[in-house]
Write a protein that holds these residues in place. Structure first.
Motif, short mmCIF file in Angstrom:
data_model
loop_
_atom_site.label_atom_id
_atom_site.label_comp_id
_atom_site.label_asym_id
_atom_site.label_seq_id
_atom_site.Cartn_x
_atom_site.Cartn_y
_atom_site.Cartn_z
N HIS A 69 0.81 -1.22 0.00
CA HIS A 69 0.00 0.00 0.00
C HIS A 69 0.85 1.27 0.00
N LEU A 70 2.15 1.13 -0.25
CA LEU A 70 3.03 2.29 -0.34
C LEU A 70 2.48 3.28 -1.35
N GLY A 71 2.40 4.55 -0.97
CA GLY A 71 1.86 5.59 -1.84
C GLY A 71 0.36 5.80 -1.69
N MET A 72 -0.29 4.98 -0.88
CA MET A 72 -1.74 5.10 -0.71
C MET A 72 -2.10 6.40 0.00
N ARG A 73 -3.22 6.98 -0.41
CA ARG A 73 -3.74 8.20 0.21
C ARG A 73 -5.05 7.90 0.94
N LEU A 74 -5.16 8.44 2.17
CA LEU A 74 -6.39 8.33 2.94
C LEU A 74 -6.83 9.73 3.36
N ALA A 75 -8.13 9.91 3.43
CA ALA A 75 -8.64 11.21 3.88
C ALA A 75 -8.19 11.48 5.31
N ARG A 76 -7.56 12.60 5.51
CA ARG A 76 -7.01 12.94 6.82
C ARG A 76 -8.08 13.02 7.90
N LEU A 187 7.33 7.72 -3.99
CA LEU A 187 6.64 8.54 -4.99
C LEU A 187 6.35 7.73 -6.25
N PHE A 188 7.25 6.81 -6.61
CA PHE A 188 7.01 5.94 -7.75
C PHE A 188 5.73 5.14 -7.56
N PHE A 189 5.56 4.54 -6.38
CA PHE A 189 4.37 3.73 -6.13
C PHE A 189 3.11 4.59 -6.09
N GLU A 190 3.20 5.80 -5.55
CA GLU A 190 2.03 6.67 -5.55
C GLU A 190 1.60 6.98 -6.99
N ARG A 191 2.54 7.35 -7.83
CA ARG A 191 2.21 7.67 -9.23
C ARG A 191 1.75 6.44 -10.00
N LEU A 192 2.30 5.28 -9.64
CA LEU A 192 1.89 4.05 -10.31
C LEU A 192 0.43 3.73 -9.98
N GLN A 193 0.05 3.94 -8.72
CA GLN A 193 -1.35 3.70 -8.34
C GLN A 193 -2.28 4.67 -9.06
N LEU A 194 -1.87 5.93 -9.18
CA LEU A 194 -2.69 6.90 -9.91
C LEU A 194 -2.81 6.52 -11.38
N CYS A 195 -1.71 6.07 -11.96
CA CYS A 195 -1.71 5.67 -13.37
C CYS A 195 -2.64 4.49 -13.59
N LEU A 196 -2.61 3.52 -12.67
CA LEU A 196 -3.49 2.36 -12.78
C LEU A 196 -4.96 2.78 -12.71
N ALA A 250 12.25 6.85 -11.77
CA ALA A 250 12.51 6.82 -10.33
C ALA A 250 13.68 5.91 -10.01
N ARG A 251 14.36 6.22 -8.91
CA ARG A 251 15.35 5.28 -8.35
C ARG A 251 14.65 4.56 -7.21
N VAL A 252 14.48 3.26 -7.35
CA VAL A 252 13.69 2.50 -6.37
C VAL A 252 14.55 1.62 -5.47
N GLY A 253 15.85 1.59 -5.71
CA GLY A 253 16.76 0.80 -4.88
C GLY A 253 18.19 1.21 -5.15
N ASP A 255 20.84 -0.06 -7.04
CA ASP A 255 21.16 0.05 -8.47
C ASP A 255 19.93 -0.22 -9.32
N GLU A 256 18.75 -0.04 -8.72
CA GLU A 256 17.49 -0.32 -9.41
C GLU A 256 16.74 0.97 -9.73
N PHE A 257 16.30 1.06 -10.97
CA PHE A 257 15.51 2.20 -11.42
C PHE A 257 14.23 1.67 -12.06
N ALA A 258 13.24 2.54 -12.19
CA ALA A 258 11.99 2.14 -12.80
C ALA A 258 11.40 3.32 -13.56
N VAL A 259 10.62 3.00 -14.57
CA VAL A 259 9.98 4.02 -15.38
C VAL A 259 8.50 3.67 -15.56
N ILE A 260 7.64 4.65 -15.38
CA ILE A 260 6.22 4.49 -15.72
C ILE A 260 6.02 5.12 -17.10
N LEU A 261 5.63 4.29 -18.06
CA LEU A 261 5.28 4.78 -19.40
C LEU A 261 3.77 5.00 -19.39
#
Length: 336
Positions: A69-76, A187-196, A250-253, A255-261
């Protein structure tokens, strides 16, 4: 008289503080470390660092059962974390099924029944919470509450040293990699969830690339970590320059990077993007203190919804494709 044994959990807090000092101003890594260590020391199923951003609470570090659930948003205004921020004091939920203060739907989604949340302070303002959670009711006690208070203090100290400015600068430090300036894992996971979510609403495709930087260990071993850091920065710069405006790199580790297309019409378009990134990484030499160093990466891709319809499976497919590329490279070298 034999020495009195120190509290092992307090000793672990001290060790964690030492490790944090080594991380410097990398606030994202500090939050990851504290969440991981807090989960271990309390025997929790998971731990989370949530930051208050506008009207939401956002998972900026997550371990254990909360990792997905990394990147998840809940109403404050509809969460125990929001109440913790408003009160500026720790809160204990013994059973989420009977506690009127919690968001029951969110608790069930994550699979928690009990939790403790403690405030994170930055410049005399509560900016977030550190939370541990369990699938069992009444899991935590006063000792766990005290431990969380100590660990939240470690994050607060890191926040203070990372930035002397306000919330906007704190957000940048918490969501971007300190070495490369790229978005970090959270931030990568947050944007990935939004993209999905957008792809599902609009019935369209998007792609994920998993890039593993080749040869970083050899650079570190032969020339030291200064050379390795320089190589990582050069690698990140080439990815950033190659990216389209709509993509996220994003740099996720280590030597690990990831890209959202975020916009790909077909697998052929995704493959073209893969080739463009590979060419950008390799296209020119890189030197550290007059020592030429190669830059290369093993890249795997996965396409939504063709390869998978949920994020965990999609990322796993990209990971498998990346390792297949890496194995093919090794086989080609062995046969050369």
């Amino acid at each position: 008289m034999p020495p009195v044994d120190a509290n092992p959990r307090l000793l672990e807090v001290i060790r964690t503080q030492t490790e944090i000092a080594r991380l410097g101003h990398d606030l994202g890594s500090v939050m990851d470390l504290v969440a991981e260590r807090t989960q271990q020391l309390t025997g929790a199923d998971g731990a989370v660092v949530e930051l208050a951003e506008d009207a939401d609470m956002v998972y900026r570090a997550a371990t254990g059962s909360a990792t997905a659930h990394l990147g998840m948003r809940l109403a404050r205004d509809n969460s125990l974390s929001g109440l913790c921020i408003a009160a500026g004091a720790p809160l204990n939920c013994v059973d989420s099924e009977t506690d009127s203060r919690v968001n029951v739907e969110a608790c069930r989604k994550i699979g928690l029944r009990s939790m403790i949340v403690v405030p994170l302070h930055h410049h005399n303002t509560v900016v977030g919470v550190l939370k541990v959670l369990s699938s069992r009711p009444n899991k935590f006690d006063d000792d766990d509450l005290h431990l969380l208070g100590l660990m939240s203090g470690l994050i607060a100290a890191a926040m203070f040293h990372a930035t002397r400015l306000g919330a906007s600068e704190l957000f940048i430090q918490a969501t971007h990699d300190a070495l490369t300036g790229l978005p970090n894992r959270a931030l990568f996971f947050e944007r990935l969830q939004l993209c999905l979510a957008q792809a599902r609403r609009e019935n369209r495709r998007f792609g994920v690339l998993n890039l593993d930087m080749d040869g970083l260990k050899q650079i570190n071993d032969n020339l030291g970590h200064r050379a390795g850091d320089a190589a990582l920065q050069a690698f990140a710069t080439r990815l950033r320059q190659c990216a389209r405006a709509v993509d996220t790199v994003a740099r996720v580790g280590g030597d690990e990077f990831a890209v959202i297309l975020s916009q790909v019409e077909s697998r052929d378009v995704a493959a073209t993007c893969v080739q463009r990134y590979a060419d950008a990484i390799r296209r020119e030499g890189f030197a550290f203190e007059n020592t030429p160093l190669p830059l290369d990466a093993s890249i795997g891709q996965a396409l939504y919804p063709d390869d998978a319809e949920d994020l965990a499976s999609l990322l796993d497919r990209a990971d498998q494709a990346m390792y297949a590329t890496k194995r093919a490279k090794k086989a080609a070298l062995a046969g050369a």
